[in-house]
Design a protein around this motif. Sequence first.
Motif, mmCIF file in Angstrom:
data_model
loop_
_atom_site.group_PDB
_atom_site.id
_atom_site.type_symbol
_atom_site.label_atom_id
_atom_site.label_comp_id
_atom_site.label_asym_id
_atom_site.label_seq_id
_atom_site.Cartn_x
_atom_site.Cartn_y
_atom_site.Cartn_z
ATOM 1 N N ASP A 1 4.413 -1.153 3.109
ATOM 2 C CA ASP A 1 4.061 0.104 2.451
ATOM 3 C C ASP A 1 5.171 0.602 1.526
ATOM 4 O O ASP A 1 6.310 0.161 1.590
ATOM 5 N N GLN B 1 6.636 4.373 0.616
ATOM 6 C CA GLN B 1 6.507 5.766 1.036
ATOM 7 C C GLN B 1 7.096 6.707 -0.003
ATOM 8 O O GLN B 1 7.651 6.269 -1.010
ATOM 9 N N PRO C 1 -3.505 1.050 4.110
ATOM 10 C CA PRO C 1 -3.374 -0.262 4.756
ATOM 11 C C PRO C 1 -4.762 -0.809 5.073
ATOM 12 O O PRO C 1 -5.719 -0.018 5.187
ATOM 13 N N TYR D 1 0.824 -1.215 0.000
ATOM 14 C CA TYR D 1 0.000 0.000 0.000
ATOM 15 C C TYR D 1 0.855 1.260 0.000
ATOM 16 O O TYR D 1 2.012 1.249 0.410
ATOM 17 N N GLY D 2 0.258 2.354 -0.487
ATOM 18 C CA GLY D 2 0.978 3.621 -0.548
ATOM 19 C C GLY D 2 0.257 4.589 -1.471
ATOM 20 O O GLY D 2 -0.669 4.207 -2.183
#
Length: 494
Positions: free
Chosen positions: A320, A322, A298, A198-199
């Motif tokens: 993640d 970033q 998330p 995720y990100g």
Amino acid sequence: MQKILQGAYTPNNKTNKQMSNKNLTEIWNSCLDIIKDNVQASSYKTFFAPIKPISIKDSILIIQVPSAFVYEYLEEHYIDLLRKTIRKTIGPNAKLEYSVVIENDTLNDGNPVTVKMPGKEGVKIENKPVTLPIEEKKDINPFVIPGIKKLHIDPQLNENYSFDNFIEGDCNRLSRAAGYAIATGQEGSSAFNPLFIYGGSGLGKTHLSQAIGIEIKKNFPDKTVLYVTAHKFQTQYTDAELNGNRNDFINFYQLIDVLIIDDVHEFAGKEGTQNIFFQIFNHLHQSGKQLIITSDKPPVEMQGLEQRLLSRFKWGLSADIQIPDFETRVKILKHKIYNSGIELNDEIIEYIASHLTNNIRDLEGAMVSLLAQSTLNRKEITIDLAKQIVDKFVKNTKREISIDYIQKVVCDYFDMTVEQLRSTTRKREIVQARQIAMYFAKTMTKTSLTSIGSQIGGKDHATVLHSCKTVNNLIDTDKRFKVYIDEIEKKLKL
Ligand code: ADP
Ligand code: MG
């Protein structure tokens, strides 16, 4: 003209050998006509209009491009289109070669200095055909024996999104390592199932998830890999429902060994799709098949997705991506420039890297414009040119406003918490703030009413529509209310 093109340039056709310039120009113009219909006007002007056709012989078309950068860019982004276009125009065996201008100064004969470059054949990443059991339907024609169908599943992988082209940094170290471990079958990597990446937007989720798929095909060619966006999965599913093919849809997805679902947050509020995905997920997971899922948040922060699905997303590893730090941004730029045949000094690279900080897509976009500008206008790349382009870029890329951000701004303004806003309370102030948040989500984002509703308190699309109408009415009739809206809007646009 069409007549000349049909069949006249097939291989071994003697007339090929001495093609007159007129025919060459005609052929190239027909190619341009097709290309024009398939690319944006700005890309056409930048990359295709400056191309000169040089010769055609034995179905090999040689085109002259103004720089190595343009050559690389065409090969990276337009190879499919170019390949299809020349095959359509010249014939099924048509090939492309480039003559790349490496120096602008002309030689004695008045021609620029060029080098020859082959067109890539484009190694396609393919799955082996698999068999799909077809459902026996009651209304099936009695003479058609329901049986099995050989299916060729295109993995939908783009070879440019490889691990080689994915720069590692602190921002993506864990997700990259986990992905690589899965792709190379490292011991213990089966625990990363699903791998949930995720990100934020433009940080490399699609690239990384594709890289994993590509690497798996490299190491385990027999595995059936499929990359699909959540959006495409959802539309396919809707079609299947409408056509009564629900079971075929499930059967199809159950054949996959490695399923990559990109942008799963788009399932928000779509219960039917979530249900079927739940079934497919369970089947694949139980059979030890790998799932790779990407999302903008998330699992704990996702709105509008069923709990049972979210809890499964947490079974494996969530990692993640970033925002990259300065060093990584510089590395990414250098990697992209590496093969372009253009030299950029560090000062310029660092200037771009320090001004475009939030996402890699913008970083890349600015660099492409810079290289294109310099190639086309034959301008030297100076720090001033870089500044102009970065400035334009920063202005043109409006910050994407998220629904989370809208809710936060509205809540801060009315001094309440986001939990209150999303709760089921019917308190007047809270209802009103909720309606305002929905109104801004509708006017400032491209999100659907259903998805807005599910992200703001789990409401349905009719409620969102009603809220927008109410807010519009109040703006027209209530001066005090209009002030609220204007002030919040200003804050959102800061
Ligand atoms: P997302 O799916 O998260 O929105 P993408 O995967 O589409 O982002 O990435 C946006 C662009 O940035 C793509 O062109 C991708 O190749 C590039 N990119 C992202 N991360 C990296 C990286 N670590 N190294 C090199 N290029 C990257
Ligand atoms: Mg993406």
